[in-house]
Structure formats: structure tokens, C-alpha cells
Write a protein that holds these residues in place. Sequence first.
Motif, PDB file in Angstrom:
ATOM      1  N   GLU A 195      -0.323   8.159   5.640  1.00  0.00           N
ATOM      2  CA  GLU A 195       0.879   7.590   5.019  1.00  0.00           C
ATOM      3  C   GLU A 195       0.756   6.089   4.806  1.00  0.00           C
ATOM      4  O   GLU A 195       1.366   5.527   3.905  1.00  0.00           O
ATOM      5  N   SER A 196      -0.036   5.407   5.613  1.00  0.00           N
ATOM      6  CA  SER A 196      -0.156   3.953   5.493  1.00  0.00           C
ATOM      7  C   SER A 196      -1.210   3.533   4.467  1.00  0.00           C
ATOM      8  O   SER A 196      -1.330   2.364   4.136  1.00  0.00           O
ATOM      9  N   SER A 197      -1.955   4.476   3.941  1.00  0.00           N
ATOM     10  CA  SER A 197      -3.046   4.149   3.019  1.00  0.00           C
ATOM     11  C   SER A 197      -2.520   3.873   1.613  1.00  0.00           C
ATOM     12  O   SER A 197      -1.586   4.525   1.141  1.00  0.00           O
ATOM     13  N   THR A 198      -3.142   2.919   0.928  1.00  0.00           N
ATOM     14  CA  THR A 198      -2.799   2.623  -0.471  1.00  0.00           C
ATOM     15  C   THR A 198      -3.815   3.254  -1.427  1.00  0.00           C
ATOM     16  O   THR A 198      -3.795   2.968  -2.624  1.00  0.00           O
ATOM     17  N   TYR A 199      -4.684   4.115  -0.910  1.00  0.00           N
ATOM     18  CA  TYR A 199      -5.792   4.672  -1.696  1.00  0.00           C
ATOM     19  C   TYR A 199      -5.320   5.362  -2.976  1.00  0.00           C
ATOM     20  O   TYR A 199      -5.821   5.088  -4.063  1.00  0.00           O
ATOM     21  N   ASP A 215      -2.462   5.066  -4.586  1.00  0.00           N
ATOM     22  CA  ASP A 215      -1.871   4.074  -5.496  1.00  0.00           C
ATOM     23  C   ASP A 215      -2.958   3.256  -6.183  1.00  0.00           C
ATOM     24  O   ASP A 215      -2.871   2.960  -7.378  1.00  0.00           O
ATOM     25  N   ASP A 216      -3.989   2.895  -5.427  1.00  0.00           N
ATOM     26  CA  ASP A 216      -5.105   2.133  -6.007  1.00  0.00           C
ATOM     27  C   ASP A 216      -5.796   2.923  -7.109  1.00  0.00           C
ATOM     28  O   ASP A 216      -6.158   2.378  -8.149  1.00  0.00           O
TER      29      ASP A 216
END
Length: 200
Positions: free
Chosen positions: A167-171, A173-174
Motif C-alpha cells: 500500500e505504501s508503494s508508488t510503483y 502510479d509511477d
Amino acid sequence: MILNPQHLKIFGNNISIGDYATLITASDKRIDLSTWETDKINGEVNLGAYILISPGTSIRSAKKITIGESTMIASDVTITDSDWHGIYDRTDYIATPKEVIIEDNVWIGEKSIILKGSKIGKNSIIGAGSVVSGVVPENVVFAGNPAREIKKLDQGEFVTRKSLFSESSTYLDDLLIIEKKTLEANTFLGWIKSIFWPKK
């Protein structure tokens, strides 16, 4: 996620893939997942969750190939559990297949070949261009032809591909930002031109 899914070749039955896998294909470098089934052989391919498979990879099974969670496979890798021909009888398509096991969080370098009967332990790295035949222990780097141990890895905590989907990953979205930037110059007129003048 399958990039360019039209270039993913699936042949046969008994092929499974876990959640959050990423497969990257290209028109000149397809991913080939094949199982062969006759009255004498029954191939099976099991791909774990969070894996990454790069363009040009070929995975072909006459018995069973298992690839663990978070494993990363670079471009042009071949994984097979059979010789596909007998040594003395070249018409023998069975050729005594032997199961291949690749455990969790393995990294297989570009243009490597993983042969029948191989087992690669978790967290290990196979150097680019290597030929693996046999057992690779956990937490080591193997490279060469035939592949041999180059160094041992520290057995601390590994950060795996699984963390990319927390949940904390921006992968994710990136990836969407990259896709948007890649496609932003595309237009309907440009698409029409590409059909009639593809080389331009």
C-alpha cells in the motif's frame, strides 16, 4: 501486467501464473510459454506471484517447471526441463525430462540457459550468459558455462518485488506516469500515417 500482449505466445495446457506478475514482450522478442502433452509426457509451468519476465524469454516444459515468487528473469532467457531429443535416438522426443525448480526471489541474467533437472535456491543470482545444469544453493551468485559459484550473498533481509505492490508503494502510479509520458505524443493522425507509411 502484460506489455504488448499480442506478442505473448502460449502453447499447451497446465500453465498458471500468480498475481501481480509483469510480462514484457516485443514484436521481435516474444515471450514463449509452452507445455507439451502426449500419452508419455505432460508438461506443466507454474509461475509465482510478483515475478518479472522480460522480452525474448522462452519457458518450455515436458514435465514440470516451477518459478517462485518475486523472481526476475532478464531478456532472452531459456528455461527447459527436457533435451527434446534422445542422445542416440534423435526421434525420441521424450528424452527423459527432469523437473526444474526456481525458488523465490531469484534473479536470472540476460541470455542465460536453465537446463533440465536444475534447482536454483532462493535469493540467488544467475549471471548473464550462464548455462545452469544442476543445483544452485540459496544466497549465491553463479555465472559462466557451466555456471559455478562466484560469490556468496549476505543472508540479510532482501527487498523483493512483492514490496512494489504494498500500500505504501508508488510503483503502480509511477508506471502510469511513464505510460502517459510515452504515449502523449501519439495522435489519431499519427496512427493513420503509421499504417500507410510505417517506416516513417
